[in-house]
Scaffold this motif. Structure first.
Motif, PDB file in Angstrom:
ATOM      1  N   ASN A   1       5.003   4.731  -6.010  1.00  0.00           N
ATOM      2  CA  ASN A   1       6.059   5.109  -5.331  1.00  0.00           C
ATOM      3  C   ASN A   1       7.082   4.274  -5.867  1.00  0.00           C
ATOM      4  O   ASN A   1       7.268   3.149  -5.205  1.00  0.00           O
ATOM      5  CB  ASN A   1       5.910   5.225  -3.978  1.00  0.00           C
ATOM      6  N   PRO A   2       8.099   4.364  -6.697  1.00  0.00           N
ATOM      7  CA  PRO A   2       9.282   3.569  -7.022  1.00  0.00           C
ATOM      8  C   PRO A   2      10.038   3.029  -5.940  1.00  0.00           C
ATOM      9  O   PRO A   2      10.611   1.957  -6.229  1.00  0.00           O
ATOM     10  CB  PRO A   2       9.799   4.220  -8.304  1.00  0.00           C
TER      11      PRO A   2
ATOM     12  N   HIS B   1       0.654  -1.144   0.044  1.00  0.00           N
ATOM     13  CA  HIS B   1      -0.069  -0.199  -0.003  1.00  0.00           C
ATOM     14  C   HIS B   1       0.910   1.223   0.007  1.00  0.00           C
ATOM     15  O   HIS B   1       0.343   2.245  -0.251  1.00  0.00           O
ATOM     16  CB  HIS B   1      -1.067   0.076   1.232  1.00  0.00           C
ATOM     17  N   LYS B   2       2.176   1.102   0.516  1.00  0.00           N
ATOM     18  CA  LYS B   2       2.904   2.250   0.119  1.00  0.00           C
ATOM     19  C   LYS B   2       3.322   2.364  -1.298  1.00  0.00           C
ATOM     20  O   LYS B   2       3.871   3.425  -1.682  1.00  0.00           O
ATOM     21  CB  LYS B   2       4.183   1.880   1.182  1.00  0.00           C
ATOM     22  N   PHE B   3       3.803   1.184  -1.794  1.00  0.00           N
ATOM     23  CA  PHE B   3       3.838   1.190  -3.273  1.00  0.00           C
ATOM     24  C   PHE B   3       3.010   1.855  -4.135  1.00  0.00           C
ATOM     25  O   PHE B   3       3.144   2.512  -4.896  1.00  0.00           O
ATOM     26  CB  PHE B   3       4.199  -0.285  -3.694  1.00  0.00           C
ATOM     27  N   LEU B   4       1.436   1.521  -4.145  1.00  0.00           N
ATOM     28  CA  LEU B   4       0.487   2.122  -4.513  1.00  0.00           C
ATOM     29  C   LEU B   4      -0.236   2.756  -3.595  1.00  0.00           C
ATOM     30  O   LEU B   4      -1.103   1.857  -2.824  1.00  0.00           O
ATOM     31  CB  LEU B   4      -0.400   1.344  -5.457  1.00  0.00           C
TER      32      LEU B   4
ATOM     33  N   ASN C   1       8.115  -4.231  -2.410  1.00  0.00           N
ATOM     34  CA  ASN C   1       6.814  -4.805  -2.844  1.00  0.00           C
ATOM     35  C   ASN C   1       6.899  -6.190  -3.638  1.00  0.00           C
ATOM     36  O   ASN C   1       6.039  -6.975  -3.433  1.00  0.00           O
ATOM     37  CB  ASN C   1       6.010  -3.726  -3.996  1.00  0.00           C
ATOM     38  N   ILE C   2       7.784  -6.271  -4.421  1.00  0.00           N
ATOM     39  CA  ILE C   2       7.893  -7.711  -4.829  1.00  0.00           C
ATOM     40  C   ILE C   2       8.234  -8.619  -3.932  1.00  0.00           C
ATOM     41  O   ILE C   2       7.706  -9.811  -3.891  1.00  0.00           O
ATOM     42  CB  ILE C   2       9.416  -7.667  -5.996  1.00  0.00           C
TER      43      ILE C   2
ATOM     44  N   HIS D   1      -7.243   0.408  -2.701  1.00  0.00           N
ATOM     45  CA  HIS D   1      -6.159   1.176  -2.220  1.00  0.00           C
ATOM     46  C   HIS D   1      -6.490   2.630  -1.789  1.00  0.00           C
ATOM     47  O   HIS D   1      -5.783   3.194  -1.024  1.00  0.00           O
ATOM     48  CB  HIS D   1      -5.015   1.335  -3.597  1.00  0.00           C
ATOM     49  N   VAL D   2      -7.830   2.804  -2.029  1.00  0.00           N
ATOM     50  CA  VAL D   2      -8.270   4.099  -1.638  1.00  0.00           C
ATOM     51  C   VAL D   2      -8.887   3.760  -0.372  1.00  0.00           C
ATOM     52  O   VAL D   2      -9.024   4.703   0.649  1.00  0.00           O
ATOM     53  CB  VAL D   2      -9.514   4.920  -2.682  1.00  0.00           C
TER      54      VAL D   2
END
Length: 374
Positions: free
Chosen positions: A63-64, A53-56, A70-71, A146-147
């Motif tokens: 967020n790259p 959830h930090k990644f998206l 995330n992987i 994600h929202v």
């Protein structure tokens, strides 16, 4: 393998994919629940998932900086869980359908790794669309997770949310309910408040009237969901059931066009949409106004600009008389379906609302109706 084995294998592969996905979605839900666990290990496992959830993020932007985490903390565990749920079917089905699902999951993993965590359901998005599906998870449906991270858990096949009623965020969202003095509206206000919703009410003739919504603009500007439960059966039915409904929806949609999540509207219709006035003069104007709105509502139902839910109840007990159910029961049934993602919401003991779906969804819309002659 015979010719008849092919459709059987296809059905078995479908079942393997659905059930193994359901197993992952269950783990997905559990990881969220463990966020508040009293056990440190479970909180740690939950925190690994929150990297996803930090990644998206809540703003639906990638967020790259969290791509690699995330992987390892989301994509790989998701793959391994889904594969475990797939391979267990080797004890039930022949190997070909299981092998097919394994190949599909490996193909999906390779594609996601190649894009460093990006896939169809995980990419930056400036606006979430209102067309989110029911049985299958599309990118707009998953974006809602994600929202609103504590709902919308289904990942590919929408089984988990359908079963457990986690397809609508109520707690903490802001609702404006019209017709709150009526039986259905008042019951809806009580239920939403009990579920943690932040509810404001709006009264026809006080907060709005046909062509004048100045007093409503501020309320609608801060609302996430507009619930239209007002209306009339005998007097000024055209304005009450058609004009104010459509104009409030248009205003709310326009105010919400720059929001990340689509504005959401729940509008109360009637089974009269299906059976008409039945030759009864006292129902003619009511039937005309309700059928005209239903024809217009079909456009909202299909629009990506908002998330529209059309509630069609049987008669319920109100100031207008005794009905087939209480207003509280009607609201509970409506919310049962809404919390499972239904956008056409049949609230019926008679079954007419179910039959009305085909008229509502597939009947060719008629030209915009005009106000009946006085």
């Amino acid at each position: 393998m015979t010719l008849w084995d092919i459709p059987l294998y296809a059905l078995e592969a479908f079942l393997v994919f659905v059930v193994s996905t359901l197993l992952f979605d269950t783990l997905h839900y559990v990881l969220h629940r463990w966020e508040g666990s009293r056990f440190k290990l479970l909180r740690t496992l939950s925190s690994w998932h929150w990297v996803h959830h930090k990644f998206l993020g809540l703003d639906m932007q990638i967020n790259p900086a969290y791509a690699r985490q995330n992987i390892w903390f989301h994509i790989v565990p998701e793959f391994l869980t889904s594969m475990a749920g797939t391979l267990v079917f080797l004890f039930i089905f022949p190997w070909p359908p299981v092998a097919l699902v394994v190949a599909i999951r490996i193909f999906m993993l390779v594609g996601t790794l190649r894009e460093e965590g990006l896939d169809f359901n995980h990419m930056s998005m400036d606006r979430v669309g209102g067309q989110q599906g029911l049985l299958w998870v599309n990118q707009h449906y998953h974006a809602m997770h994600h929202v609103y991270p504590h709902n919308f858990y289904s990942s590919f096949v929408n089984m988990f949310d359908l079963i457990f009623g986690t397809t609508c965020q109520i707690e903490g969202r802001k609702f404006v309910v019209t017709g709150a003095n009526g039986a259905f509206g008042s019951a809806m206000v009580k239920k939403l408040t009990r579920l943690g919703g932040i509810v404001e009410t709006a009264k026809s003739g006080v907060d709005f009237k046909p062509g004048d919504y100045t007093a409503m603009a501020e309320k609608l500007a801060r609302a996430d969901v507009l619930v239209l439960a007002h209306g009339a059966r005998f007097e000024d039915t055209w304005n009450a059931n058609y004009v104010t409904f459509t104009e409030l929806i248009e205003l709310f949609t326009d105010l919400g066009k720059t929001r990340l999540a689509p504005p959401e509207v729940w509008a109360v219709g009637s089974e009269v949409e299906f059976h008409g006035d039945m030759g009864m003069d006292e129902l003619k104007d009511y039937s005309t106004s309700k059928r005209a709105f239903a024809a217009r509502a079909r456009d909202y139902y299909l629009s990506p600009a908002l998330l529209y839910r059309h509630i069609v109840p049987s008669s319920f007990t109100s100031a207008m008389g005794k009905g087939a159910m209480s207003a509280g029961t009607a609201v509970n049934i409506a919310l049962f379906f809404i919390r499972r993602g239904f956008t056409y919401v049949p609230v019926t003991f008679t079954g007419l609302a179910l039959l009305n779906f085909f008229r509502f969804r597939f009947k060719k819309p008629e030209p915009p109706a005009l106000k009946p002659a006085e």
